[in-house]
Design a protein around this motif. Structure first.
Motif, PDB file in Angstrom:
ATOM      1  N   HIS A 144       0.876  -1.178   0.000  1.00 54.22           N
ATOM      2  CA  HIS A 144       0.000   0.000   0.000  1.00 54.22           C
ATOM      3  C   HIS A 144       0.908   1.221   0.000  1.00 54.22           C
ATOM      4  CE1 HIS A 144      -3.373  -2.619   1.302  1.00 54.22           C
ATOM      5  NE2 HIS A 144      -4.125  -1.687   0.750  1.00 54.22           N
ATOM      6  N   PHE A 145       0.576   2.174  -0.837  1.00 54.61           N
ATOM      7  CA  PHE A 145       1.371   3.395  -0.875  1.00 54.61           C
ATOM      8  C   PHE A 145       0.999   4.297   0.310  1.00 54.61           C
ATOM      9  CE2 PHE A 145       2.134   7.791  -2.404  1.00 54.61           C
ATOM     10  CZ  PHE A 145       3.509   7.686  -2.525  1.00 54.61           C
ATOM     11  N   PHE A 146       2.005   4.917   0.892  1.00 50.88           N
ATOM     12  CA  PHE A 146       1.776   5.900   1.953  1.00 50.88           C
ATOM     13  C   PHE A 146       2.319   7.244   1.510  1.00 50.88           C
ATOM     14  CE2 PHE A 146       1.925   1.726   3.882  1.00 50.88           C
ATOM     15  CZ  PHE A 146       0.737   1.733   4.590  1.00 50.88           C
ATOM     16  N   THR A 147       1.558   8.298   1.781  1.00 48.21           N
ATOM     17  CA  THR A 147       1.979   9.630   1.362  1.00 48.21           C
ATOM     18  C   THR A 147       3.193  10.089   2.169  1.00 48.21           C
ATOM     19  OG1 THR A 147       0.564  10.729   2.978  1.00 48.21           O
ATOM     20  CG2 THR A 147      -0.412  10.260   0.831  1.00 48.21           C
ATOM     21  N   ARG A 149       3.372  12.654   3.939  1.00 47.45           N
ATOM     22  CA  ARG A 149       2.876  13.045   5.264  1.00 47.45           C
ATOM     23  C   ARG A 149       2.708  11.822   6.179  1.00 47.45           C
ATOM     24  NH1 ARG A 149      -1.235  16.868   7.308  1.00 47.45           N
ATOM     25  NH2 ARG A 149      -1.114  16.507   9.539  1.00 47.45           N
ATOM     26  N   GLU A 150       2.243  10.730   5.611  1.00 44.88           N
ATOM     27  CA  GLU A 150       2.071   9.517   6.421  1.00 44.88           C
ATOM     28  C   GLU A 150       3.420   8.970   6.880  1.00 44.88           C
ATOM     29  OE1 GLU A 150      -1.987   7.320   5.203  1.00 44.88           O
ATOM     30  OE2 GLU A 150      -0.595   7.481   3.541  1.00 44.88           O
ATOM     31  N   GLN A 194      -2.091  -1.066  -6.123  1.00 44.21           N
ATOM     32  CA  GLN A 194      -1.592  -1.601  -4.857  1.00 44.21           C
ATOM     33  C   GLN A 194      -2.503  -2.756  -4.445  1.00 44.21           C
ATOM     34  OE1 GLN A 194      -1.798   1.820  -2.250  1.00 44.21           O
ATOM     35  NE2 GLN A 194      -4.017   1.715  -2.037  1.00 44.21           N
ATOM     36  N   VAL A 195      -2.177  -3.416  -3.347  1.00 45.75           N
ATOM     37  CA  VAL A 195      -3.046  -4.490  -2.862  1.00 45.75           C
ATOM     38  C   VAL A 195      -4.438  -3.920  -2.617  1.00 45.75           C
ATOM     39  CG1 VAL A 195      -3.498  -6.055  -0.927  1.00 45.75           C
ATOM     40  CG2 VAL A 195      -1.173  -5.841  -1.823  1.00 45.75           C
ATOM     41  N   GLY A 196      -5.455  -4.671  -3.029  1.00 44.64           N
ATOM     42  CA  GLY A 196      -6.824  -4.205  -2.831  1.00 44.64           C
ATOM     43  C   GLY A 196      -7.326  -3.366  -3.993  1.00 44.64           C
ATOM     44  N   GLU A 417       0.337  -5.448   3.407  1.00 45.02           N
ATOM     45  CA  GLU A 417      -0.756  -6.038   2.614  1.00 45.02           C
ATOM     46  C   GLU A 417      -2.138  -5.620   3.119  1.00 45.02           C
ATOM     47  OE1 GLU A 417       1.917  -7.641   3.606  1.00 45.02           O
ATOM     48  OE2 GLU A 417       2.579  -9.120   2.131  1.00 45.02           O
ATOM     49  N   THR A 418      -2.314  -5.578   4.429  1.00 47.03           N
ATOM     50  CA  THR A 418      -3.654  -5.365   4.996  1.00 47.03           C
ATOM     51  C   THR A 418      -3.890  -3.915   5.421  1.00 47.03           C
ATOM     52  OG1 THR A 418      -2.937  -5.845   7.269  1.00 47.03           O
ATOM     53  CG2 THR A 418      -3.634  -7.723   5.920  1.00 47.03           C
ATOM     54  N   ARG A 420      -4.233   0.032   4.799  1.00 46.46           N
ATOM     55  CA  ARG A 420      -4.471   0.997   3.731  1.00 46.46           C
ATOM     56  C   ARG A 420      -4.120   2.429   4.089  1.00 46.46           C
ATOM     57  NH1 ARG A 420     -10.511  -0.605   2.722  1.00 46.46           N
ATOM     58  NH2 ARG A 420     -10.014  -2.238   4.186  1.00 46.46           N
ATOM     59  N   ASN A 421      -3.771   2.692   5.334  1.00 46.84           N
ATOM     60  CA  ASN A 421      -3.367   4.059   5.698  1.00 46.84           C
ATOM     61  C   ASN A 421      -2.525   4.015   6.969  1.00 46.84           C
ATOM     62  OD1 ASN A 421      -5.152   4.036   7.994  1.00 46.84           O
ATOM     63  ND2 ASN A 421      -6.838   4.450   6.594  1.00 46.84           N
ATOM     64  N   ALA A 424      -4.003   2.671  10.235  1.00 46.21           N
ATOM     65  CA  ALA A 424      -3.982   1.210  10.335  1.00 46.21           C
ATOM     66  C   ALA A 424      -2.574   0.725  10.694  1.00 46.21           C
ATOM     67  CB  ALA A 424      -4.452   0.589   9.023  1.00 46.21           C
TER      68      ALA A 424
ATOM     69  N   ARG B  90     -12.480  -8.193  -2.743  1.00 52.16           N
ATOM     70  CA  ARG B  90     -11.274  -8.076  -1.916  1.00 52.16           C
ATOM     71  C   ARG B  90     -11.250  -9.103  -0.789  1.00 52.16           C
ATOM     72  NH1 ARG B  90     -11.554  -2.388  -2.845  1.00 52.16           N
ATOM     73  NH2 ARG B  90     -12.941  -2.062  -1.067  1.00 52.16           N
ATOM     74  N   GLU B 163      -8.785  -5.664   3.321  1.00 53.15           N
ATOM     75  CA  GLU B 163      -8.100  -5.405   2.054  1.00 53.15           C
ATOM     76  C   GLU B 163      -7.622  -6.690   1.401  1.00 53.15           C
ATOM     77  OE1 GLU B 163      -8.582  -2.408   0.536  1.00 53.15           O
ATOM     78  OE2 GLU B 163      -6.464  -1.888   0.352  1.00 53.15           O
ATOM     79  N   ILE B 164      -7.480  -7.750   2.149  1.00 51.12           N
ATOM     80  CA  ILE B 164      -7.012  -9.014   1.558  1.00 51.12           C
ATOM     81  C   ILE B 164      -8.009 -10.113   1.890  1.00 51.12           C
ATOM     82  CG2 ILE B 164      -4.592  -8.288   1.830  1.00 51.12           C
ATOM     83  CD1 ILE B 164      -4.350 -10.483   3.989  1.00 51.12           C
ATOM     84  N   THR B 199      -3.939  16.659   4.260  1.00 48.65           N
ATOM     85  CA  THR B 199      -3.607  16.325   2.876  1.00 48.65           C
ATOM     86  C   THR B 199      -4.839  15.811   2.131  1.00 48.65           C
ATOM     87  OG1 THR B 199      -3.046  14.040   3.410  1.00 48.65           O
ATOM     88  CG2 THR B 199      -1.257  15.648   3.548  1.00 48.65           C
ATOM     89  N   LYS B 201      -5.180  12.988   0.733  1.00 47.71           N
ATOM     90  CA  LYS B 201      -5.482  11.622   1.169  1.00 47.71           C
ATOM     91  C   LYS B 201      -6.218  11.632   2.505  1.00 47.71           C
ATOM     92  CE  LYS B 201      -3.725   7.040   2.254  1.00 47.71           C
ATOM     93  NZ  LYS B 201      -2.603   6.102   2.181  1.00 47.71           N
ATOM     94  N   GLN B 205      -9.839  10.063   3.227  1.00 50.57           N
ATOM     95  CA  GLN B 205     -10.153   9.099   4.290  1.00 50.57           C
ATOM     96  C   GLN B 205     -11.426   9.509   5.031  1.00 50.57           C
ATOM     97  OE1 GLN B 205      -5.686   8.361   5.611  1.00 50.57           O
ATOM     98  NE2 GLN B 205      -7.066   7.600   7.188  1.00 50.57           N
ATOM     99  N   HIS B 502     -11.432  -0.971  12.626  1.00 55.88           N
ATOM    100  CA  HIS B 502     -10.076  -1.532  12.660  1.00 55.88           C
ATOM    101  C   HIS B 502      -9.615  -1.913  11.251  1.00 55.88           C
ATOM    102  CE1 HIS B 502     -10.813  -2.777  17.117  1.00 55.88           C
ATOM    103  NE2 HIS B 502     -10.482  -1.512  17.008  1.00 55.88           N
ATOM    104  N   GLY B 505      -8.791   1.161   9.153  1.00 52.08           N
ATOM    105  CA  GLY B 505      -7.788   2.098   9.627  1.00 52.08           C
ATOM    106  C   GLY B 505      -8.418   3.396  10.091  1.00 52.08           C
ATOM    107  N   VAL B 506      -9.434   3.264  10.932  1.00 55.78           N
ATOM    108  CA  VAL B 506     -10.123   4.433  11.475  1.00 55.78           C
ATOM    109  C   VAL B 506      -9.896   4.465  12.986  1.00 55.78           C
ATOM    110  CG1 VAL B 506     -12.385   5.485  11.882  1.00 55.78           C
ATOM    111  CG2 VAL B 506     -11.909   4.374   9.695  1.00 55.78           C
TER     112      VAL B 506
END
Lengths: 478, 516
Positions: A144-147, A149-150, A194-196, A417-418, A420-421, A424, B90, B163-164, B199, B201, B205, B502, B505-506
């Motif tokens: 998963h790509f992270f910005t 900022r992340e 990315q994954v997902g 893999e699991t 997304r931000n 998480a 997914r 996601e998986i 941002t 992103k 979110q 969870h 990712g919140v």
């Protein structure tokens, strides 16, 4: 650490910070501490060169003669009159500031003024330096790509716990995440998912510089990884002529491993590897380049060894030391090459070459492992890893035949893999990353689970202020 | 097998839900007589649908053969079908093909039917029928289909958010019929990237979270004293000078026009309207620092033509970038102007906004000016709202003691402020927009909005800590008929959301009022 037992030091409106005037670096560290204190207290906290010291001051000083403090060691003495922080190197001052921060009430982390009339630091003396030189975390920005900022948010967490390496896993089957001018199709075609199935992304060279600067200001080294010869599908989408994979190169959003490969018997492959390592090395001030090298399922042992040895030559040619996952010990390694343990079956071979080891034992420090079977995020192929599992182990005795002297340090990888931000990511990282940070920093004889669990729960208020997600482990007395 | 109309009679529904809850937590002895739903909890949907009846039959199971079929499809509906299929793929690893079909689609399919003959379901309404054989979702608008998909999502196990691939015995949805539509047309939230920049992103979110709870307006507070956050080509210093910091001294930032359009597109795909706010005449220090010629004490110079030229530039460019109908001009907390100066300023701003084809919104203070019936007044502290009614203006309710998500939950909450109230989850939930203010009835209210001011929140993880779970509570206030809403039922449905958060990712506040 010795508690002095006297009255604490109180930060008040007139508290100032005095720094070694000769060093711009020390002044910058002083300014960081001042900014931290100003936000919640509203006090002016002026930073000035050491000269006429006054009562009620915080003094940051470099002591060139105190070489025993090492690169990151520091001494902190707090009395009711003053706070004195001494280090041999700027990094030591920066680590010491994290200690000052944690000695202050959690309200110190607030972004805005707090009505609190007692900003005190207990009187004490601390002499501190790390057990291991390399204390890292890895972030997988490929699955998963992270910005930017992340990534910076993650660096902030690393800094708070005195970690000093962020290893970025910049490429894998699912995405190529770093701009390479000589090979534009890597990002133009290899970064788009990315994954997902999300949109992916990549770092421009400028983005990467931003990350480097942010890390440098926190005395954290960036170690870039380009994973090869397998885990390479994303690169091959744009350069199919280099592909000897089990499946034709195409955007991939699943989670299988080991099926993609560079054609290790083609000269074009090494021209490609040279381009990538040259450009990325030029962008990276740190001494290390991580070449991956793990989970290769489609090559003969001879092909794999020949590939690793040629890549080692290329990495060294561009002035970097090579790191690779432990499988690289099947090749003939230079003593300056570092083997990165993760599953233990080939790591000890490194010792024979005089190579050092980074320990990332999956059942202890793979932060993408679920805490328990009920944890929503993460995987469990290696283990369920509760906080205590991450804390209660000793790197010096973890592997037969590997002693403290063979170990360069410890790193906690976060495969994504699991995830997304970054929220998480943090759920899996905290509180295990602080546990691993203590494994790597604190002498084994001083560490103690009961003590750790009572200390770590007090960090909850800091995490809330800082906007850091975490797992409320039932092992801890929240 | 007899259908049980659980929610057809709200009071009865509450009684049944309550009874089921008691059974779920603490089974009474002797055991209840076995029935089609014995031991089953009602679906944990937020916001609670307007009408839901459990059919009592076998559930529908998503399986390897399951497909999504589209009836009456256009490209927009096809995109919604693909969104649903992607969600299902997914976690299940099933192929879930999407295909168009002119007639019904038969066994094993999740059918999305779109028809203008279904207009009676309203802008966001939908009807969902789940049998063991198929799932049928029908709506008169694409937005209705999108809202219905959120219901399907919440009817499935929380594992669907992974996601998986998740190894799981079955992916079942209870057999039921839902006919659903929102109470209010405006169900919003506000982010404040001016005080702390967020941002693209991070904003996305937040949009994801809003979409899950069927909210449909994201109001962006794009300027304030601490920062100007949107590129205006004709006024480059707004960002060049005005965007470089934020509260706490961080580096700030701004959205390029391209960034802004990306946010607009992301929101549109989730049937969420972006409402841009440019604060004026107060809360304007970032702008007046960049253009000192329009700076007077603590506001824009309301008596200078330069000011209106600047506003015209800003409103023109933002209007062109914004497909939504509304431009928010702020207008709150103005000091240093006479009432006449303030009213004249607001009226001129209104003219400019209308000139570019948009309708104006302002915080409730604007009701002191002569406003048009099409102008919307956003309540926050109540003392000047009723004046709006005399102009025929509608009201958005954002009561700061109920819906301000930047208020602390309790006195010990690290983030947030306290000036309006401490707002625990039940406080955010337990109020009725139709009776909140004397003289303001349901007909006067276009909807509700939950603002989250950004002073103390430096990133989206912190924003979420303040938003969740209160945003979900307010989403239900905005969507569900008052008579169907009930705290005990809500808190148990809310607790069931945590595994979803969870996965997604919140971050959230683990309120002690909720049986997590």
């Amino acid at each position: 650490m010795v508690l002095a037992g006297g009255s604490p030091f109180q930060i008040i409106r007139t508290t100032g910070i005095f720094v070694d005037g000769s060093s711009a670096e020390v002044t910058a560290i002083g300014e960081m501490l001042a900014a931290l204190i100003r936000r919640p207290t509203g006090f002016p906290v002026v930073v000035s060169p050491i000269g006429t010291q006054s009562v009620g001051s915080i003094i940051l000083r470099l002591a060139p003669d105190r070489t025993a403090l090492g690169e990151e060691g520091y001494e902190l003495r707090v009395t009711s009159d003053s706070v004195s922080l001494v280090a041999n190197r700027p990094a030591g001052l920066f680590r010491g500031i994290q200690t000052i921060r944690q000695l202050l009430p959690p309200d110190i982390e607030s972004e805005m003024g707090q009505e609190r009339y007692d900003w005190s630091i207990p009187a004490l003396s601390i002499a501190d330096q790390p057990r291991f030189a390399y204390r890292g975390a890895m972030l997988d920005v490929s699955r998963h790509f992270f910005t930017v900022r992340e990534v910076e948010q993650y660096l902030d967490v690393l800094a708070l716990y005195k970690l000093n390496v962020l290893h970025l896993h910049l490429s894998d089957d699912q995405g190529w995440r770093i701009q390479i001018d000589s090979r534009p199709k890597l990002t133009a075609m290899g970064s788009l998912t990315q994954v997902g199935g999300g949109p992916g992304g990549f770092y421009t060279k400028r983005d990467y510089q931003d990350i480097l600067r942010y890390a440098q200001a926190r005395y954290i080294l960036i170690v870039p990884e380009i994973d090869m010869p397998s885990h390479i599908n994303a690169a091959l989408i744009g350069y199919p002529e280099l592909a000897c994979s089990a499946r034709p190169p195409a955007p991939y959003t699943g989670t299988d491993v080991g099926w993609s490969s560079l054609c290790v018997d083609k000269e074009e492959t090494y021209a490609f590897v040279d381009d990538v390592i040259r450009e990325l090395s030029a962008m990276t001030p740190g001494p290390y380049f991580h070449i991956g090298g793990d989970e290769v399922k489609t090559l003969t042992p001879e092909q794999y060894v020949k590939f690793v040895e040629r890549v080692q030559t290329i990495v060294n040619k561009y002035g970097k030391k090579m790191i690779g996952w432990e499988e690289i010990t099947k090749a003939h390694l230079n003593p300056t090459t570092i083997a990165h343990q993760w599953k233990s079956d080939s790591a000890t071979a490194a010792v024979a070459y005089g190579s050092k080891l980074i320990l990332s034992p999956a059942p202890k420090v793979y932060l993408d492992m679920k805490y328990t079977p009920a944890t929503e995020l993460g995987q469990h192929w290696a283990a369920y890893v509760e906080v205590r599992d991450s804390y209660d182990w000793d790197p010096a005795t973890y592997m037969k035949g590997v002693t403290e002297r063979d170990i360069f340090g410890v790193e906690a990888p976060m495969w994504s893999e699991t995830l997304r931000n970054i929220t998480a990511v943090e759920y899996l990282a905290i509180p295990r990353l602080p546990a691993v940070a203590e494994v790597a920093w604190t002498p084994q004889a001083v560490r103690n689970w009961e003590s750790f669990r009572t200390r770590i729960v007090t960090h909850q208020r800091r995490w809330n202020y800082l906007g850091i997600n975490f797992y409320r482990s039932p092992q801890l007395p929240w | 097998m007899s259908a049980r109309e659980l929610w057809s009679h709200p009071k009865l529904a509450i009684a049944i839900v309550g009874a089921l809850l008691v059974m779920g937590c603490n089974p009474p002895a002797p055991a209840p007589p076995p029935g089609p739903q014995a031991g089953a909890l009602p679906p944990r949907i937020i916001p609670l649908p307007a009408s839901l009846s459990l059919a009592g039959g076998a559930p529908f199971k998503i399986a390897k053969e399951t497909r999504v079929t589209l009836v009456g499809a256009n490209p927009e509906v096809a995109a919604i079908g693909e969104t649903l299929a992607a969600l299902l793929r997914r976690a299940t690893d099933f192929p879930i093909p999407v295909s168009a079909s002119s007639d019904g689609s038969g066994s094993g399919s999740v059918e999305l039917r779109f028809g203008s003959d279904l207009a009676s379901l309203g802008e966001d309404g939908y009807r969902l029928t789940v049998t063991s054989d198929s799932v049928r979702l029908v709506a008169g608008t694409p937005a209705g289909l999108f809202r219905g998909i959120q219901t399907i999502r919440q009817l499935l196990p929380a594992d669907i958010e992974s996601e998986i691939g998740v190894e799981r015995g079955d992916w079942a949805m209870p057999a039921l019929t839902i006919v659903d539509r929102p109470r209010f047309a405006w169900r919003g939230s506000m982010l404040d990237p001016a005080r702390h920049f967020l941002t693209v992103k991070e904003v996305e979110q937040y949009i994801d979270l809003m979409a899950l709870y069927k909210l449909n307006v994201l109001h962006l507070h794009l300027s304030d004293d601490q920062g100007w956050r949107i590129q205006i080509n004709s006024r480059p210093k707004l960002t060049a000078v005005g965007s470089l910091s934020q509260i706490g001294g961080g580096p700030g930032g701004f959205y390029t026009q391209q960034d802004y359009q990306e946010i607009v597109r992301y929101a549109q795909a989730r049937y969420i309207t972006i409402v841009p706010e440019i604060e004026m005449p107060g809360h304007s220090r970032a702008a007046t620092t960049a253009y000192p010629e329009v700076a007077c004490t603590s506001t824009f110079c309301v008596d200078k033509e330069d000011t209106y030229a600047l506003l015209d530039d800003v409103v023109r460019e933002i209007s062109a970038l914004t497909p939504g109908t509304y431009i928010h001009i702020g207008g709150d907390e103005v000091e240093g102007l006479t009432p006449e100066q303030y009213a004249r300023f607001v009226e001129r701003a209104q003219t400019i906004v209308n000139k570019y084809g948009k309708l104006m919104i302002g915080w409730e203070e604007i009701a002191k000016a002569h406003i048009k019936p099409t102008t919307i007044v956003q309540q926050w502290k109540s003392d000047s709202v009723t004046a709006a009614l005399q102009y025929g203006s509608k009201i958005i309710l954002s009561p700061s003691d109920k819906a301000y998500l930047d208020m602390k939950y309790t006195a010990t909450t690290e983030l947030g402020l306290t000036w309006a109230a401490l707002i625990e989850v039940n406080t955010a939930y337990n109020w009725d927009p139709a009776v909140y203010m004397p003289g303001v009835t349901e007909q006067n209210v276009v909807g509700i909005e939950a603002p989250i001011w950004g002073e103390t929140v430096r990133n989206i993880t912190a924003v979420e800590f303040q938003a969740m779970p209160r945003l979900a509570a307010l989403a239900e206030v905005g969507w569900t008929p008052q008579i169907s809403r009930e705290w005990q039922g809500f808190r148990s449905r809310l607790a069931a959301q945590a595994p979803r958060w969870h996965y997604l990712g919140v971050n959230y506040y683990r309120s002690p009022l909720i049986p997590w």
